[in-house]
Design an enzyme around this catalytic site. Structure first.
Site, short mmCIF file in Angstrom:
data_model
loop_
_atom_site.label_atom_id
_atom_site.label_comp_id
_atom_site.label_asym_id
_atom_site.label_seq_id
_atom_site.Cartn_x
_atom_site.Cartn_y
_atom_site.Cartn_z
N LEU A 193 0.82 -1.22 0.00
CA LEU A 193 0.00 0.00 0.00
C LEU A 193 0.85 1.26 0.00
O LEU A 193 0.41 2.32 -0.45
CB LEU A 193 -0.92 0.01 1.22
CG LEU A 193 -1.88 -1.19 1.37
CD1 LEU A 193 -2.63 -1.10 2.69
CD2 LEU A 193 -2.84 -1.26 0.20
N GLY A 194 2.05 1.15 0.54
CA GLY A 194 2.91 2.32 0.64
C GLY A 194 4.21 1.94 1.33
O GLY A 194 4.50 0.76 1.54
N GLY A 197 9.52 4.78 6.85
CA GLY A 197 10.94 5.01 7.01
C GLY A 197 11.77 3.75 7.09
O GLY A 197 12.93 3.73 6.67
N GLY A 199 10.45 0.47 6.17
CA GLY A 199 9.96 -0.64 5.36
C GLY A 199 8.62 -0.32 4.74
O GLY A 199 8.12 0.80 4.82
N GLU A 200 8.03 -1.34 4.13
CA GLU A 200 6.79 -1.15 3.38
C GLU A 200 5.57 -1.47 4.23
O GLU A 200 5.67 -2.09 5.30
CB GLU A 200 6.80 -2.04 2.13
CG GLU A 200 6.85 -3.53 2.46
CD GLU A 200 7.09 -4.38 1.23
OE1 GLU A 200 7.59 -3.83 0.22
OE2 GLU A 200 6.80 -5.59 1.27
N ASP A 312 3.38 15.61 14.12
CA ASP A 312 3.55 15.44 12.67
C ASP A 312 2.21 15.49 11.93
O ASP A 312 1.96 14.70 11.03
CB ASP A 312 4.27 14.12 12.37
CG ASP A 312 4.92 14.12 10.99
OD1 ASP A 312 5.15 15.22 10.45
OD2 ASP A 312 5.19 13.03 10.45
#
EC number: 2.7.11.16
Length: 578
Positions: A193-194, A197, A199-200, A312
């Site tokens: 999906l994305g 920092g 890993g996926e 954030d």
């Protein structure tokens, strides 16, 4: 290739729609996976579990449900539960209906003519409550003292009786199951999906229940290379601690040979950045922006209740679920602030950091209220207040704008929208809305939220202004998501195992129990809610035989010849895509 993306999306959509198995994505072997142990096997758990009424009978969903089933067997206790449920309905009633709703509760439970009153609640407490309900705008907390007394009564002798009942034994069986090891085989894995920092992130599905999640994989070697152990463990602990409808929940934490995995709430509707900039003209209408801002306010309030500053807030970190509600995600930069202390740290994203963060000053929760102001502005205007979308500008210039410039407002803003943005984007944190001692309550009282019933919003009773398309996949194509390079020169050793053990703790109680209930597995297995028998086995000498799969002729033939070793049979073959 386009074909690869189509296949990956098709598998994901089929899984989301419950396309595998007859029970909404459950494995054919779901009952075997969720086999409850005999009660005799839970004796150690019975003695070691903390006997806390609030946790066991209210906060934990399965515990709450079983305690209520126990109370239903006793008229007096059932009456108390009915009273608490009525108060819960009162608290989410519309303002104009609240007085009548409250007075009807008093008439229903404290009428002198009742055959079954609630004598544990003193008359003077009831009288004070009645006076409060007759005011022009009765408080949502009018029954607060009554409910406190009711819970104090239930946590006494009724709670002790519950611990000796078969209902508590059933609860222990579910707790035993909850504490079983979690591995990658607990899930089916689907498309990426994305990326984060370390890993996926890919979609996954629990085999036993069919529940969909997002699996955030943190590569062990990448963590070690960047000395990110403390950051990874901090995010995991904060996610585990926060139980909020407006923050992504952690359901499982486990490890594989190469990665540490956080299994989180899946948000199929994409992020706010995608919706602001990729669907029509940039930005939202004000009603939609205000709804999201209200939910963000609730999420920040839940974080601050646990003394957590997020640090954030930006559109890509705010995700939409299937219905269109939002949740705050990616808590990698969040930190817990000890009572009475402040923290310092220039962390966040350029263009969204508050002046006190840019100046590296100490702060508590003020950066998050600044971030909320940035988000409201961007949702309405179509770009952030101090940097236009895709504007080429150095970060030093953006920092100077944040410290010195005043944001500009177009005709897209109503007066109320301008007002809340200005109050949240005040340079001096001591004068900023939300930072003057009133916290989230003060922000909620701003006129821009006049049409938001926060009690109903927090109870998930308000419909969002936008609902994502259930047949769409709101993320980049598989091949457009940049892959991580191989980490070289880093080796894992036994010294890392202690960190992995602290990280990979398995199921998280409240999300896991909610999953069992929402998927229907609890109802299907629990004897009190179905006709299926539970292995209550109160006799410690009775043992439940382990069922063995049927073996074919050739298996038995080669088994006699010593050609085969015993391995579990696996009859189901399911798609796997990651």
């Amino acid at each position: 290739m386009e074909l690869e993306n189509i296949v990956a999306n098709s598998l994901l959509l089929k899984a989301r729609q419950g396309g595998y198995g007859k029970k909404s994505g459950r494995s054919k072997k779901w009952k075997e996976i969720l086999t409850l142990p005999p009660v005799s096997q839970c004796s150690e758990l019975r003695h070691s579990i903390e006997k806390d009424y609030s946790s066991l009978c209210d906060k934990q969903p399965i515990g709450r449900r079983l305690f209520r089933q126990f109370c239903d067997t006793k008229p007096t206790l059932k009456r108390h539960i009915e009273f608490l449920d009525a108060v819960a309905e009162y608290e989410v009633a519309d303002d104009e209906d609240r007085s009548d709703c409250g007075l009807s509760i008093l008439d229903r439970f404290f009428n002198d003519k009742l055959a079954a009153p609630l004598p544990e609640i003193p008359p003077d407490v009831v009288t004070e409550c009645r006076l409060g309900l007759k005011e022009e705008n009765p408080s949502k907390k009018a029954f607060e003292e009554c409910t406190r007394v009711a819970h104090n009564y239930l946590r006494g002798e009724p709670f002790e009786e519950y611990q000796e009942s078969s209902y508590f034994s059933q609860f222990l069986q579910w707790k035993w199951l909850e504490r079983q090891p979690v591995t990658k085989n607990t899930f089916r894995h689907y498309r990426v999906l994305g990326k984060g920092g370390f890993g996926e992130v890919c979609a996954c599905q629990v085999r036993a229940t069919g529940k969909m999640y997002a699996c955030k994989k943190l590569q062990k070697k990448r963590i070690k290379k960047r000395k990110g152990e403390a950051m990874a463990l901090n995010e995991k602990r904060i996610l585990e601690k926060v139980q909020s409808r407006f923050v992504v929940s952690l359901a499982y934490a486990y490890e594989t040979k190469d990665a540490l995995c956080l299994v989180l709430t899946i948000m199929n509707g994409g992020d706010l950045k995608f919706h602001i900039y990729n669907l029509g003209n940039p930005g939202f209408d004000e009603q939609r922006a205000v709804f999201y801002a209200a939910e963000l306010c609730c999420g920040l309030e839940d974080l601050q209740r646990e003394r957590i500053v997020y640090r954030d807030l930006k559109p890509e970190n705010i995700l939409l679920d299937d219905r269109g509600h939002i949740r705050i995600s990616d808590l990698g930069l969040a930190t817990e602030i000890p009572e009475g202390q402040r923290v310092r740290g220039r962390v966040g994203t350029v263009g969204y950091m508050a002046p006190e963060v840019v100046n590296n000053e100490k702060y508590t929760f003020s950066p998050d209220w600044w971030g909320l102001g940035c988000l409201i502005y961007e949702m309405i205007q179509g770009h952030s207040p101090f940097k236009k979308y895709k504007e080429k500008v150095k970060w030093e210039e953006v920092d100077q704008r944040i410290k010195n410039d005043t944001e500009e407002y177009s005709e897209k803003f109503s007066e109320d929208a301008k007002s809340i943005c200005r109050m949240l984007l005040t340079k001096n944190p001591s004068k900023r809305l939300g930072c003057r001692g009133e916290g989230a309550a003060g922000v909620k009282q701003h006129p821009v939220f006049k049409d938001i019933n926060f009690r109903r919003l927090e109870a998930n009773m308000l419909e969002p202004p936008f609902c994502p398309d259930p047949h769409a996949v709101y993320c980049k194509d598989v091949l457009d998501i940049e892959q991580f390079s191989v980490v070289k020169g880093i080796y894992l050793d036994t010294a890392d195992e202690d960190f992995y053990a602290r990280f990979a703790t398995g199921c998280v109680s409240i999300p896991w129990q909610n999953e069992m209930i929402e998927s229907g597995c609890f109802k299907d297995i629990n004897k009190s809610e179905s006709e299926e028998a539970l292995p209550l086995d109160l006799d410690k000498n009775i043992h439940t035989p382990v069922s063995r799969p049927n073996r074919g002729f050739f298996y038995r033939l080669f088994r006699r010849g010593g050609c085969l070793t015993m391995v579990p049979s696996e009859k189901e073959v399911e798609p796997k895509q990651c």
